[in-house]
Write an enzyme that holds these catalytic residues in place. Sequence first.
Site, PDB file in Angstrom:
ATOM      1  N   ALA A  66       1.206  -1.180   0.143  1.00 46.09           N
ATOM      2  CA  ALA A  66       0.019   0.145   0.146  1.00 46.09           C
ATOM      3  C   ALA A  66       0.969   1.279  -0.025  1.00 46.09           C
ATOM      4  O   ALA A  66       2.160   1.153   0.413  1.00 46.09           O
ATOM      5  CB  ALA A  66      -1.092  -0.019   1.225  1.00 46.09           C
ATOM      6  N   GLY A 111       0.722  -4.821   1.045  1.00 44.56           N
ATOM      7  CA  GLY A 111      -0.223  -5.159   0.270  1.00 44.56           C
ATOM      8  C   GLY A 111      -0.414  -5.670  -0.977  1.00 44.56           C
ATOM      9  O   GLY A 111      -1.305  -6.332  -1.653  1.00 44.56           O
ATOM     10  N   GLU A 114      -0.549  -9.417  -0.336  1.00 42.66           N
ATOM     11  CA  GLU A 114      -1.923  -9.576  -0.039  1.00 42.66           C
ATOM     12  C   GLU A 114      -2.818  -9.502  -1.499  1.00 42.66           C
ATOM     13  O   GLU A 114      -3.781 -10.415  -1.560  1.00 42.66           O
ATOM     14  CB  GLU A 114      -2.453  -8.477   0.976  1.00 42.66           C
ATOM     15  CG  GLU A 114      -1.679  -8.405   2.313  1.00 42.66           C
ATOM     16  CD  GLU A 114      -2.107  -7.496   3.069  1.00 42.66           C
ATOM     17  OE1 GLU A 114      -1.790  -6.325   2.697  1.00 42.66           O
ATOM     18  OE2 GLU A 114      -2.890  -7.488   4.295  1.00 42.66           O
ATOM     19  N   GLU A 134       5.130  -5.052   7.096  1.00 44.05           N
ATOM     20  CA  GLU A 134       4.411  -3.944   7.784  1.00 44.05           C
ATOM     21  C   GLU A 134       4.960  -3.683   9.261  1.00 44.05           C
ATOM     22  O   GLU A 134       4.742  -2.439   9.725  1.00 44.05           O
ATOM     23  CB  GLU A 134       2.953  -4.367   7.900  1.00 44.05           C
ATOM     24  CG  GLU A 134       2.021  -4.229   6.643  1.00 44.05           C
ATOM     25  CD  GLU A 134       2.155  -5.475   5.722  1.00 44.05           C
ATOM     26  OE1 GLU A 134       2.895  -6.419   6.058  1.00 44.05           O
ATOM     27  OE2 GLU A 134       1.300  -5.546   4.782  1.00 44.05           O
TER      28      GLU A 134
HETATM   29  C1  HXC Z   1       5.083   4.285  -1.467  1.00 43.01           C
HETATM   30  C2  HXC Z   1       6.984   3.244  -2.425  1.00 43.01           C
HETATM   31  C3  HXC Z   1       6.344   2.041  -1.819  1.00 43.01           C
HETATM   32  C4  HXC Z   1       5.124   2.074  -1.049  1.00 43.01           C
HETATM   33  C5  HXC Z   1       8.290   1.912  -2.922  1.00 43.01           C
HETATM   34  N1  HXC Z   1       7.946   3.257  -2.844  1.00 43.01           N
HETATM   35  N2  HXC Z   1       7.499   1.116  -2.101  1.00 43.01           N
HETATM   36  N3  HXC Z   1       6.166   4.310  -2.347  1.00 43.01           N
HETATM   37  N4  HXC Z   1       4.401   2.923  -0.813  1.00 43.01           N
HETATM   38  N5  HXC Z   1       5.048   0.942  -0.417  1.00 43.01           N
HETATM   39  C6  HXC Z   1       8.709   4.214  -3.727  1.00 43.01           C
HETATM   40  C7  HXC Z   1      10.014   4.711  -3.085  1.00 43.01           C
HETATM   41  O1  HXC Z   1       9.515   5.466  -2.157  1.00 43.01           O
HETATM   42  C8  HXC Z   1      10.823   5.173  -4.034  1.00 43.01           C
HETATM   43  O2  HXC Z   1      10.229   6.568  -4.539  1.00 43.01           O
HETATM   44  C9  HXC Z   1      10.557   4.418  -5.125  1.00 43.01           C
HETATM   45  O3  HXC Z   1       9.119   3.727  -4.883  1.00 43.01           O
HETATM   46  C10 HXC Z   1      11.378   3.412  -5.584  1.00 43.01           C
HETATM   47  O4  HXC Z   1      11.679   2.797  -4.098  1.00 43.01           O
HETATM   48  P1  HXC Z   1      13.141   2.535  -3.889  1.00 43.01           P
HETATM   49  O5  HXC Z   1      12.775   2.257  -2.231  1.00 43.01           O
HETATM   50  O6  HXC Z   1      13.977   3.612  -3.953  1.00 43.01           O
HETATM   51  O7  HXC Z   1      13.658   1.278  -4.273  1.00 43.01           O
HETATM   52  P2  HXC Z   1      14.722   0.023  -3.518  1.00 43.01           P
HETATM   53  O8  HXC Z   1      15.887   1.009  -3.073  1.00 43.01           O
HETATM   54  O9  HXC Z   1      14.952  -0.890  -5.036  1.00 43.01           O
HETATM   55  O10 HXC Z   1      13.890  -0.762  -2.677  1.00 43.01           O
HETATM   56  C11 HXC Z   1      12.683  -1.251  -3.135  1.00 43.01           C
HETATM   57  C12 HXC Z   1      11.769  -1.797  -1.882  1.00 43.01           C
HETATM   58  C13 HXC Z   1      11.654  -0.738  -1.068  1.00 43.01           C
HETATM   59  C14 HXC Z   1      12.705  -2.845  -0.982  1.00 43.01           C
HETATM   60  C15 HXC Z   1      10.497  -2.420  -2.599  1.00 43.01           C
HETATM   61  O11 HXC Z   1      10.833   0.412  -1.959  1.00 43.01           O
HETATM   62  C16 HXC Z   1      10.673  -0.883   0.124  1.00 43.01           C
HETATM   63  O12 HXC Z   1      10.980  -1.324   1.170  1.00 43.01           O
HETATM   64  N6  HXC Z   1       9.472  -0.351  -0.092  1.00 43.01           N
HETATM   65  C17 HXC Z   1       8.323  -0.475   0.923  1.00 43.01           C
HETATM   66  C18 HXC Z   1       7.801  -1.841   1.218  1.00 43.01           C
HETATM   67  C19 HXC Z   1       6.617  -1.985   2.002  1.00 43.01           C
HETATM   68  O13 HXC Z   1       6.863  -1.696   3.354  1.00 43.01           O
HETATM   69  N7  HXC Z   1       5.411  -2.409   1.797  1.00 43.01           N
HETATM   70  C20 HXC Z   1       4.420  -2.484   2.782  1.00 43.01           C
HETATM   71  C21 HXC Z   1       3.911  -1.133   3.029  1.00 43.01           C
HETATM   72  S1  HXC Z   1       2.480  -1.330   4.274  1.00 43.01           S
HETATM   73  P3  HXC Z   1      11.187   7.943  -4.759  1.00 43.01           P
HETATM   74  O14 HXC Z   1      10.367   8.833  -5.104  1.00 43.01           O
HETATM   75  O15 HXC Z   1      11.886   8.000  -3.622  1.00 43.01           O
HETATM   76  O16 HXC Z   1      11.960   7.612  -5.861  1.00 43.01           O
HETATM   77  C22 HXC Z   1       1.245  -2.095   3.305  1.00 43.01           C
HETATM   78  C23 HXC Z   1      -0.067  -2.084   4.248  1.00 43.01           C
HETATM   79  C24 HXC Z   1      -1.136  -2.828   3.753  1.00 43.01           C
HETATM   80  O17 HXC Z   1       1.325  -2.516   2.272  1.00 43.01           O
HETATM   81  C25 HXC Z   1      -2.520  -2.750   4.110  1.00 43.01           C
HETATM   82  C26 HXC Z   1      -2.951  -1.224   4.315  1.00 43.01           C
HETATM   83  C27 HXC Z   1      -4.351  -1.148   4.897  1.00 43.01           C
END
Ligand code: HXC
Length: 260
Positions: A66, A111, A114, A134
């Site tokens: 998400a 997400g 999921e 998360e």
């Molecule tokens: C918003 C995101 C994102 C996310 C990546 N980006 N994941 N933006 N939400 N979930 C964005 C980054 O901010 C970045 O933007 C661009 O995408 C590229 O990502 P990088 O981090 O620079 O890439 P990399 O270093 O290769 O790392 C990849 C990654 C990392 C390991 C996937 O991006 C990451 O850990 N993402 C978050 C994963 C996560 O925690 N997901 C769960 C979210 S909570 P910019 O603008 O800086 O280029 C969830 C809850 C669901 O999903 C339920 C809700 C009710």
Amino acid sequence: MKFENLLIETVEGIAVVTVNRPQALNALNQQTLVELQGAFADLSNNEAVQVIILTGSGEKAFVAGADIAAMQPLSALDARQFAKLGHEVMGAIEKSPKPVIAAVNGFALGGGCELALACDIRLASEKARFGQPEVNLGVIPGFGGTQRLARLVGKGVALELLLTGDLIDAAEAYRIGLVNKVVPQAELLEAAKKMAARILSKGPCAVKLAKEAVRNGLEMDLDKANQYEADLFGLCFASSDQKEGMQAFLEKRTPRFQGN
Ligand code: HXC
């Protein structure tokens, strides 16, 4: 319906839905969830579509979760609403009468994992990475991950992923039963389309009822579930597909299913 964050292409009964926000690794914001909801409502009712493939755009991500930037300032009530919208989308995929294959082409996190879990079958490329990270953000999954992951891979393995937030690669995802098959990245979409075409060649009524039997039956006790299966088995005999499928077998020819 016009989509900003989805690409949809339908060829010969197979619709490929691509989440298309590569700048944010296809993260699911409100708009993308609403679009997915609309797309699955349309595709589920579209007679020209028989199987749906769901994937992410670019080489790097299926869906990286998400949208964290959009979630960070949410109030408790808004966060609950966001989770509910996600549940509706995942439910629409799970309850779609059409089989849905996830073609996981990269990160499927939070997400995104999921979303893959709500699909019927998961194919992964060798580059796919899965996880429910998360806890790193101080939250828990909110699109059904605590429930669907545990139901798919078992409580202990699910809890390990949920509590550590660790990512796993495609081989490990295959080992624990999270994905059905792992293929090279360049072959992923083709493999998904081949599987879709195989499903498409079967009796459409039977395909629909088999999905329904598994989905609903798993939530019942075994006696009730078997009764339910017997009812659906009986229902197959109200279809021309059953008459044709069995007749074709007896005549040693390929069946010509009508889907009714
Ligand atoms: C918003 C995101 C994102 C996310 C990546 N980006 N994941 N933006 N939400 N979930 C964005 C980054 O901010 C970045 O933007 C661009 O995408 C590229 O990502 P990088 O981090 O620079 O890439 P990399 O270093 O290769 O790392 C990849 C990654 C990392 C390991 C996937 O991006 C990451 O850990 N993402 C978050 C994963 C996560 O925690 N997901 C769960 C979210 S909570 P910019 O603008 O800086 O280029 C969830 C809850 C669901 O999903 C339920 C809700 C009710």
